[in-house]
Design a protein around this motif. Structure first.
Motif, PDB file in Angstrom:
ATOM      1  N   LYS A 105       0.838  -1.210   0.000  1.00  0.00           N
ATOM      2  CA  LYS A 105       0.000   0.000   0.000  1.00  0.00           C
ATOM      3  C   LYS A 105       0.870   1.256   0.000  1.00  0.00           C
ATOM      4  N   LYS A 106       1.900   1.263   0.834  1.00  0.00           N
ATOM      5  CA  LYS A 106       2.803   2.412   0.868  1.00  0.00           C
ATOM      6  C   LYS A 106       3.586   2.521  -0.438  1.00  0.00           C
ATOM      7  N   GLY A 107       3.983   1.373  -0.982  1.00  0.00           N
ATOM      8  CA  GLY A 107       4.689   1.385  -2.256  1.00  0.00           C
ATOM      9  C   GLY A 107       3.849   1.958  -3.370  1.00  0.00           C
ATOM     10  N   LYS A 108       2.562   1.618  -3.375  1.00  0.00           N
ATOM     11  CA  LYS A 108       1.656   2.177  -4.386  1.00  0.00           C
ATOM     12  C   LYS A 108       1.493   3.688  -4.187  1.00  0.00           C
ATOM     13  N   TYR A 109       1.427   4.102  -2.914  1.00  0.00           N
ATOM     14  CA  TYR A 109       1.317   5.533  -2.620  1.00  0.00           C
ATOM     15  C   TYR A 109       2.512   6.309  -3.184  1.00  0.00           C
ATOM     16  N   TYR A 110       3.725   5.803  -2.947  1.00  0.00           N
ATOM     17  CA  TYR A 110       4.907   6.512  -3.441  1.00  0.00           C
ATOM     18  C   TYR A 110       5.056   6.380  -4.951  1.00  0.00           C
ATOM     19  N   SER A 111       4.528   5.315  -5.512  1.00  0.00           N
ATOM     20  CA  SER A 111       4.507   5.199  -6.967  1.00  0.00           C
ATOM     21  C   SER A 111       3.653   6.316  -7.557  1.00  0.00           C
ATOM     22  N   GLU A 112       2.504   6.558  -6.929  1.00  0.00           N
ATOM     23  CA  GLU A 112       1.613   7.624  -7.392  1.00  0.00           C
ATOM     24  C   GLU A 112       2.208   8.999  -7.124  1.00  0.00           C
ATOM     25  N   LEU A 113       2.761   9.190  -5.913  1.00  0.00           N
ATOM     26  CA  LEU A 113       3.327  10.485  -5.545  1.00  0.00           C
ATOM     27  C   LEU A 113       4.450  10.895  -6.487  1.00  0.00           C
ATOM     28  N   SER A 114       5.227   9.927  -6.929  1.00  0.00           N
ATOM     29  CA  SER A 114       6.371  10.223  -7.800  1.00  0.00           C
ATOM     30  C   SER A 114       6.013  10.203  -9.274  1.00  0.00           C
ATOM     31  N   GLY A 115       4.749  10.031  -9.580  1.00  0.00           N
ATOM     32  CA  GLY A 115       4.338   9.973 -10.975  1.00  0.00           C
ATOM     33  C   GLY A 115       4.897   8.749 -11.691  1.00  0.00           C
ATOM     34  N   GLY A 116       5.119   7.683 -10.930  1.00  0.00           N
ATOM     35  CA  GLY A 116       5.617   6.449 -11.514  1.00  0.00           C
ATOM     36  C   GLY A 116       7.125   6.365 -11.621  1.00  0.00           C
ATOM     37  N   ARG A 117       7.842   7.382 -11.165  1.00  0.00           N
ATOM     38  CA  ARG A 117       9.314   7.295 -11.172  1.00  0.00           C
ATOM     39  C   ARG A 117       9.776   6.135 -10.286  1.00  0.00           C
ATOM     40  N   PHE A 118       9.020   5.927  -9.235  1.00  0.00           N
ATOM     41  CA  PHE A 118       9.185   4.749  -8.385  1.00  0.00           C
ATOM     42  C   PHE A 118       7.943   3.910  -8.594  1.00  0.00           C
ATOM     43  N   ASP A 119       8.109   2.671  -9.035  1.00  0.00           N
ATOM     44  CA  ASP A 119       6.950   1.835  -9.336  1.00  0.00           C
ATOM     45  C   ASP A 119       7.245   0.411  -8.884  1.00  0.00           C
ATOM     46  N   ILE A 120       6.507  -0.065  -7.892  1.00  0.00           N
ATOM     47  CA  ILE A 120       6.795  -1.388  -7.336  1.00  0.00           C
ATOM     48  C   ILE A 120       6.359  -2.530  -8.253  1.00  0.00           C
ATOM     49  N   THR A 121       5.700  -2.223  -9.382  1.00  0.00           N
ATOM     50  CA  THR A 121       5.369  -3.273 -10.356  1.00  0.00           C
ATOM     51  C   THR A 121       6.463  -3.415 -11.417  1.00  0.00           C
ATOM     52  N   ILE A 122       7.640  -2.943 -11.110  1.00  0.00           N
ATOM     53  CA  ILE A 122       8.753  -3.018 -12.054  1.00  0.00           C
ATOM     54  C   ILE A 122       9.382  -4.408 -12.098  1.00  0.00           C
ATOM     55  N   GLY A 123       8.807  -5.356 -11.375  1.00  0.00           N
ATOM     56  CA  GLY A 123       9.347  -6.703 -11.268  1.00  0.00           C
ATOM     57  C   GLY A 123       9.722  -7.380 -12.586  1.00  0.00           C
ATOM     58  N   PRO A 124       8.865  -7.340 -13.618  1.00  0.00           N
ATOM     59  CA  PRO A 124       9.224  -8.008 -14.878  1.00  0.00           C
ATOM     60  C   PRO A 124      10.497  -7.442 -15.510  1.00  0.00           C
ATOM     61  N   LEU A 125      10.706  -6.137 -15.385  1.00  0.00           N
ATOM     62  CA  LEU A 125      11.900  -5.515 -15.956  1.00  0.00           C
ATOM     63  C   LEU A 125      13.133  -5.855 -15.124  1.00  0.00           C
TER      64      LEU A 125
END
Length: 349
Positions: A105-125
């Motif tokens: 939940k916090k990871g999604k929050y910071y993903s949104e706050l950063s405009g996706g610069r930080f994105d916890i769904t980056i796993g496949p890459l």
């Protein structure tokens, strides 16, 4: 192949922490004697240092908590809650522990706050590049193109009622490498404080969190790693901290070389390649280590100008930026606790 496995902050225990107790004239009773334990967990050395003999018993509790979190959130084990979520992507919700739910939940929050610069769904890459493993390689352009559509934090579905999570598209994968160590440091802090510890240093491979100051009342002194170092331990300067956390993201934390070019682990979800800007590292100073962890990656990916503006918009957050031309930029709060000691760098005012 050259691979730097650990983060970029180090604590100079002998010279900067232990010695001042002796030089300051504090008595050398058990109360100010440091007790330290290190274990390799979460893929990194985890070191906890406390300053009272009676506090040594909390090590077992603290390290048990680290193992608990690792078992829930690692993607490098045979089984974990995050692996279960990833395996069920595009199919079903997975019920998880409050720990995993809170971090995602916090990871999604910071993903949104950063405009996706930080994105916890980056796993496949992350898996495609394999940086930090023996399988590190430069993927083919078509491989990168195929996984980029899977990176989208908006497709993390959270069910607050039963603490379950689903990834909307099949093939999506969460990677909590940019926030889990910070969360773990915060959890260690809770255990130490609950057990009466008032002076401690928590170091998860360079993610530093300090409880209080030293027993003599002075702040801890933390060395900031030289990002151009030839020998680990070379520093840019010294941070004096009490009751704070500092986390650094840099191009030299984990990388590999191919055909004379270095590829670092901070990946751009737009291009699919390592972030390419003028920064060598960004250090975030704040109160909560999970926040600092997520923000260090976010801000590094933004670059100096945008990152500085972003940090200044956040309450209680400060940063130190080091650029490829050996210049050091600090926010106002960071400037008060940072002293440049390396003449090869120039502090910008």
């Amino acid at each position: 192949m050259k691979n730097s496995r650990y983060n970029v902050l180090f604590v100079i225990f002998t010279l900067l922490i232990t010695v001042p107790f002796i030089l300051s004239g504090c008595n050398r009773k058990t109360a100010s004697k440091p007790f330290e334990r290190t274990e390799i967990l979460m893929g990194t050395p985890v070191t906890i240092t406390v300053y009272n003999e009676k506090d040594a018993q909390v090590f077992d509790k603290a390290f048990a908590r680290v193992r608990d979190i690792e078992n829930k959130m690692s993607i490098n084990l045979d089984r974990s809650e995050v692996i279960d979520i990833n395996n069920a992507s595009g199919k079903s919700y997975v019920k998880v522990s409050p720990d995993t739910f809170e971090v995602i939940k916090k990871g999604k929050y910071y993903s949104e706050l950063s405009g996706g610069r930080f994105d916890i769904t980056i796993g496949p890459l992350v898996k495609l590049w394999g940086i930090g493993t023996e399988a590190a390689r430069v993927p083919a352009p078509e491989e990168i193109k195929a996984v980029l559509p899977l990176i989208n934090y908006r497709n993390i579905m959270l069910n607050e009622n039963d603490k379950s999570i689903m990834l909307k598209e099949r093939g999506m994968a969460i990677d909590l490498g940019g926030i889990a160590k910070g969360y773990t440091a915060d959890e260690i802090k809770k255990i130490l404080i609950d057990n009466g510890v008032k002076h401690a240093i928590i170091n998860l491979g360079g993610n530093i969190l300090v409880i209080g100051g030293k027993p003599d009342g002075s702040p801890y002194k933390i060395g900031l790693q030289d990002p151009f170092y030839k020998t680990r331990g070379e520093q840019v300067g010294i941070l004096t901290l009490s009751g704070k956390t500092v986390v650094t993201s840099g191009v030299y934390e984990r990388y590999f070389e191919k055909d004379g070019k270095k590829y670092h682990h901070i990946l751009d979800h737009i291009t699919g390649y390592p972030v390419d800007n003028n920064l060598m590292s960004v250090s975030i100073i704040t109160d909560v280590s999970a926040d600092a962890d997520a923000l260090s990656t976010s801000v590094f990916s933004m670059g100096l100008e945008e990152g500085m503006k972003f940090v200044k918009s956040l309450k209680g957050v400060d940063a130190i930026f080091i650029t490829k031309d050996h210049k050091v930029y600090t926010t106002e709060g960071a400037d008060k606790v940072f002293q440049l000691t390396n003449p090869e760098f120039k502090l910008q005012k």
